[in-house]
Design a protein around this motif. Sequence first.
Motif, PDB file in Angstrom:
ATOM      1  N   ALA A 163       0.825  -1.204   0.000  1.00  0.00           N
ATOM      2  CA  ALA A 163       0.000   0.000   0.000  1.00  0.00           C
ATOM      3  C   ALA A 163       0.862   1.259   0.000  1.00  0.00           C
ATOM      4  O   ALA A 163       0.497   2.269  -0.612  1.00  0.00           O
ATOM      5  N   CYS A 164       2.006   1.188   0.667  1.00  0.00           N
ATOM      6  CA  CYS A 164       2.921   2.336   0.663  1.00  0.00           C
ATOM      7  C   CYS A 164       3.460   2.579  -0.745  1.00  0.00           C
ATOM      8  O   CYS A 164       3.573   3.721  -1.193  1.00  0.00           O
ATOM      9  N   GLU A 165       3.784   1.506  -1.449  1.00  0.00           N
ATOM     10  CA  GLU A 165       4.218   1.628  -2.842  1.00  0.00           C
ATOM     11  C   GLU A 165       3.106   2.241  -3.693  1.00  0.00           C
ATOM     12  O   GLU A 165       3.348   3.082  -4.569  1.00  0.00           O
ATOM     13  N   GLN A 166       1.874   1.848  -3.426  1.00  0.00           N
ATOM     14  CA  GLN A 166       0.740   2.403  -4.159  1.00  0.00           C
ATOM     15  C   GLN A 166       0.564   3.893  -3.863  1.00  0.00           C
ATOM     16  O   GLN A 166       0.214   4.677  -4.748  1.00  0.00           O
ATOM     17  N   MET A 167       0.844   4.288  -2.623  1.00  0.00           N
ATOM     18  CA  MET A 167       0.779   5.702  -2.280  1.00  0.00           C
ATOM     19  C   MET A 167       1.787   6.503  -3.094  1.00  0.00           C
ATOM     20  O   MET A 167       1.474   7.589  -3.611  1.00  0.00           O
ATOM     21  N   ILE A 168       2.993   5.956  -3.219  1.00  0.00           N
ATOM     22  CA  ILE A 168       4.024   6.649  -3.996  1.00  0.00           C
ATOM     23  C   ILE A 168       3.581   6.817  -5.447  1.00  0.00           C
ATOM     24  O   ILE A 168       3.700   7.901  -6.033  1.00  0.00           O
ATOM     25  N   LYS A 169       3.038   5.758  -6.028  1.00  0.00           N
ATOM     26  CA  LYS A 169       2.597   5.823  -7.428  1.00  0.00           C
ATOM     27  C   LYS A 169       1.453   6.814  -7.608  1.00  0.00           C
ATOM     28  O   LYS A 169       1.395   7.551  -8.601  1.00  0.00           O
ATOM     29  N   ALA A 170       0.541   6.851  -6.647  1.00  0.00           N
ATOM     30  CA  ALA A 170      -0.654   7.688  -6.792  1.00  0.00           C
ATOM     31  C   ALA A 170      -0.429   9.140  -6.396  1.00  0.00           C
ATOM     32  O   ALA A 170      -1.034  10.050  -6.977  1.00  0.00           O
ATOM     33  N   TRP A 171       0.479   9.388  -5.433  1.00  0.00           N
ATOM     34  CA  TRP A 171       0.559  10.718  -4.846  1.00  0.00           C
ATOM     35  C   TRP A 171       1.925  11.371  -4.948  1.00  0.00           C
ATOM     36  O   TRP A 171       2.134  12.446  -4.369  1.00  0.00           O
ATOM     37  N   ALA A 172       2.875  10.764  -5.668  1.00  0.00           N
ATOM     38  CA  ALA A 172       4.187  11.400  -5.837  1.00  0.00           C
ATOM     39  C   ALA A 172       4.037  12.731  -6.566  1.00  0.00           C
ATOM     40  O   ALA A 172       3.321  12.836  -7.566  1.00  0.00           O
ATOM     41  N   ASP A 173       4.690  13.756  -6.054  1.00  0.00           N
ATOM     42  CA  ASP A 173       4.663  15.066  -6.698  1.00  0.00           C
ATOM     43  C   ASP A 173       5.427  15.016  -8.015  1.00  0.00           C
ATOM     44  O   ASP A 173       6.359  14.216  -8.176  1.00  0.00           O
ATOM     45  N   SER A 174       5.036  15.860  -8.945  1.00  0.00           N
ATOM     46  CA  SER A 174       5.712  15.867 -10.251  1.00  0.00           C
ATOM     47  C   SER A 174       7.144  16.391 -10.139  1.00  0.00           C
ATOM     48  O   SER A 174       7.994  16.070 -10.971  1.00  0.00           O
ATOM     49  N   ASN A 175       7.411  17.179  -9.107  1.00  0.00           N
ATOM     50  CA  ASN A 175       8.765  17.713  -8.892  1.00  0.00           C
ATOM     51  C   ASN A 175       9.497  16.838  -7.878  1.00  0.00           C
ATOM     52  O   ASN A 175       9.169  16.832  -6.689  1.00  0.00           O
ATOM     53  N   GLN A 176      10.491  16.111  -8.342  1.00  0.00           N
ATOM     54  CA  GLN A 176      11.297  15.263  -7.464  1.00  0.00           C
ATOM     55  C   GLN A 176      12.753  15.713  -7.456  1.00  0.00           C
ATOM     56  O   GLN A 176      13.673  14.895  -7.315  1.00  0.00           O
ATOM     57  N   ASP A 177      12.957  17.027  -7.578  1.00  0.00           N
ATOM     58  CA  ASP A 177      14.298  17.598  -7.430  1.00  0.00           C
ATOM     59  C   ASP A 177      14.462  18.083  -5.996  1.00  0.00           C
ATOM     60  O   ASP A 177      13.566  18.735  -5.450  1.00  0.00           O
ATOM     61  N   PRO A 178      15.585  17.785  -5.345  1.00  0.00           N
ATOM     62  CA  PRO A 178      15.785  18.249  -3.966  1.00  0.00           C
ATOM     63  C   PRO A 178      15.901  19.765  -3.905  1.00  0.00           C
ATOM     64  O   PRO A 178      16.377  20.400  -4.837  1.00  0.00           O
ATOM     65  N   GLY A 179      15.441  20.317  -2.799  1.00  0.00           N
ATOM     66  CA  GLY A 179      15.504  21.759  -2.607  1.00  0.00           C
ATOM     67  C   GLY A 179      14.147  22.351  -2.295  1.00  0.00           C
ATOM     68  O   GLY A 179      13.209  22.204  -3.072  1.00  0.00           O
ATOM     69  N   ILE A 180      14.021  23.016  -1.140  1.00  0.00           N
ATOM     70  CA  ILE A 180      12.752  23.611  -0.711  1.00  0.00           C
ATOM     71  C   ILE A 180      13.012  24.995  -0.132  1.00  0.00           C
ATOM     72  O   ILE A 180      14.107  25.288   0.362  1.00  0.00           O
ATOM     73  N   GLN A 181      11.985  25.851  -0.193  1.00  0.00           N
ATOM     74  CA  GLN A 181      12.026  27.169   0.426  1.00  0.00           C
ATOM     75  C   GLN A 181      11.154  27.145   1.681  1.00  0.00           C
ATOM     76  O   GLN A 181       9.987  26.765   1.617  1.00  0.00           O
ATOM     77  N   LEU A 182      11.739  27.542   2.792  1.00  0.00           N
ATOM     78  CA  LEU A 182      11.026  27.513   4.058  1.00  0.00           C
ATOM     79  C   LEU A 182      10.890  28.909   4.639  1.00  0.00           C
ATOM     80  O   LEU A 182      11.676  29.803   4.318  1.00  0.00           O
ATOM     81  N   GLN A 183       9.908  29.084   5.519  1.00  0.00           N
ATOM     82  CA  GLN A 183       9.717  30.349   6.207  1.00  0.00           C
ATOM     83  C   GLN A 183      10.413  30.317   7.561  1.00  0.00           C
ATOM     84  O   GLN A 183      10.628  29.246   8.149  1.00  0.00           O
ATOM     85  N   GLU A 184      10.745  31.500   8.067  1.00  0.00           N
ATOM     86  CA  GLU A 184      11.338  31.600   9.397  1.00  0.00           C
ATOM     87  C   GLU A 184      10.238  31.453  10.453  1.00  0.00           C
ATOM     88  O   GLU A 184       9.138  31.999  10.284  1.00  0.00           O
TER      89      GLU A 184
END
Length: 373
Positions: A163-184
Amino acid sequence: MCGTVNDIRKSFASLRIDRKMRHREIAHFLQITEAELVDAHVGVSKLDAMQSSPNLARAVRLKKSWPELIQFIERFGEVMALTRNEYGVHEKIGTYKNISMQGDIGLVMSEKIDLRLFYKHWELAYVFEEGKGDSLQRSVQFFDECGQAIHKVFLLPDSSHEACEQMIKAWADSNQDPGIQLQEPSKQSLDELKNPEIFDFEAFKNDWANLIDTHDFFGLLKKYHLNRLQAFELIGQHYAEPLPRDAVGALLNSAALLNVPVMIFVGNRGAIQIHTGQIKRVLDVKGWLNVLDQDFNLHLRLTDIHKVWLVRKPTKDGVVSSMEILDERGDVIALIFGKRKPGQPELETWRDLLESCKEAKDHEEAVMEEISN
């Protein structure tokens, strides 16, 4: 601070193996957030991760579909749910069932997993896979806009990894490049929470006395621009009394010894997790007070408990008493109530147990007075 994704990945692998450090500890050590630590492993293929054994680690960023993701976790079967703040950790083993929404708040109300999820504070989600010896540990991890962990779900050996594998297939974001912007994170001081010029103590006291439900207390704080610590200090001993820090251990040990069922809440701005029932095994180890039961673990860092209060809130079912454990900012570390359902008065055994904690306070004050004389 680690400068690159590769630096973070290498440091993570080294610190996990050599120092047996937890994710939160590694993030603090590297001076990054937990979300940045996890996100650094986005983009690692399963093949690359396997070749990096024995400390395989990869992350898959998920779409921001919070209610749907929580609903999907029901398919995992039995898991371990973890919600924490800086000084308290709450772990429950059970299944995600009876999942619903109440406004913008998500509810999970199964027999063992009891959650309130405040989705407006959710920003990031990942499936994280990590090799541990010959096994693979999978988890789903949720973070706020500042990169702080909100809620984590760990699959167990008998959970449905398919089921976890199915979650990845169904809900993986289209952007799989590392790097995020966070707020303080917000650094609002305690003094900014209350404007003394417009504070009406008599109205505040009257509103407290006329509470109908414990949930109305949040509205009371909001109305008067107070946090819990300020409210307790203002209201007076009829409704709130300070207790010594060791009253927490005394209460939990007594509840375990006398089989008094309790409700223990630990949370953060994005989630609250609740245990309801008896506790059995209470241990104080290296500055942490722990409940170590088969399907429930609680960890409270005693050295960072700033204030402990016995609090009484009027309701339509009678007075509801609680122990409220706060940090230095007045934020909640944990809340402890007697087991109770709406429409029922609280157990007298619980009230007597909680009221007995005042004896420890009286003894402490007597000792201090004797020393001073």
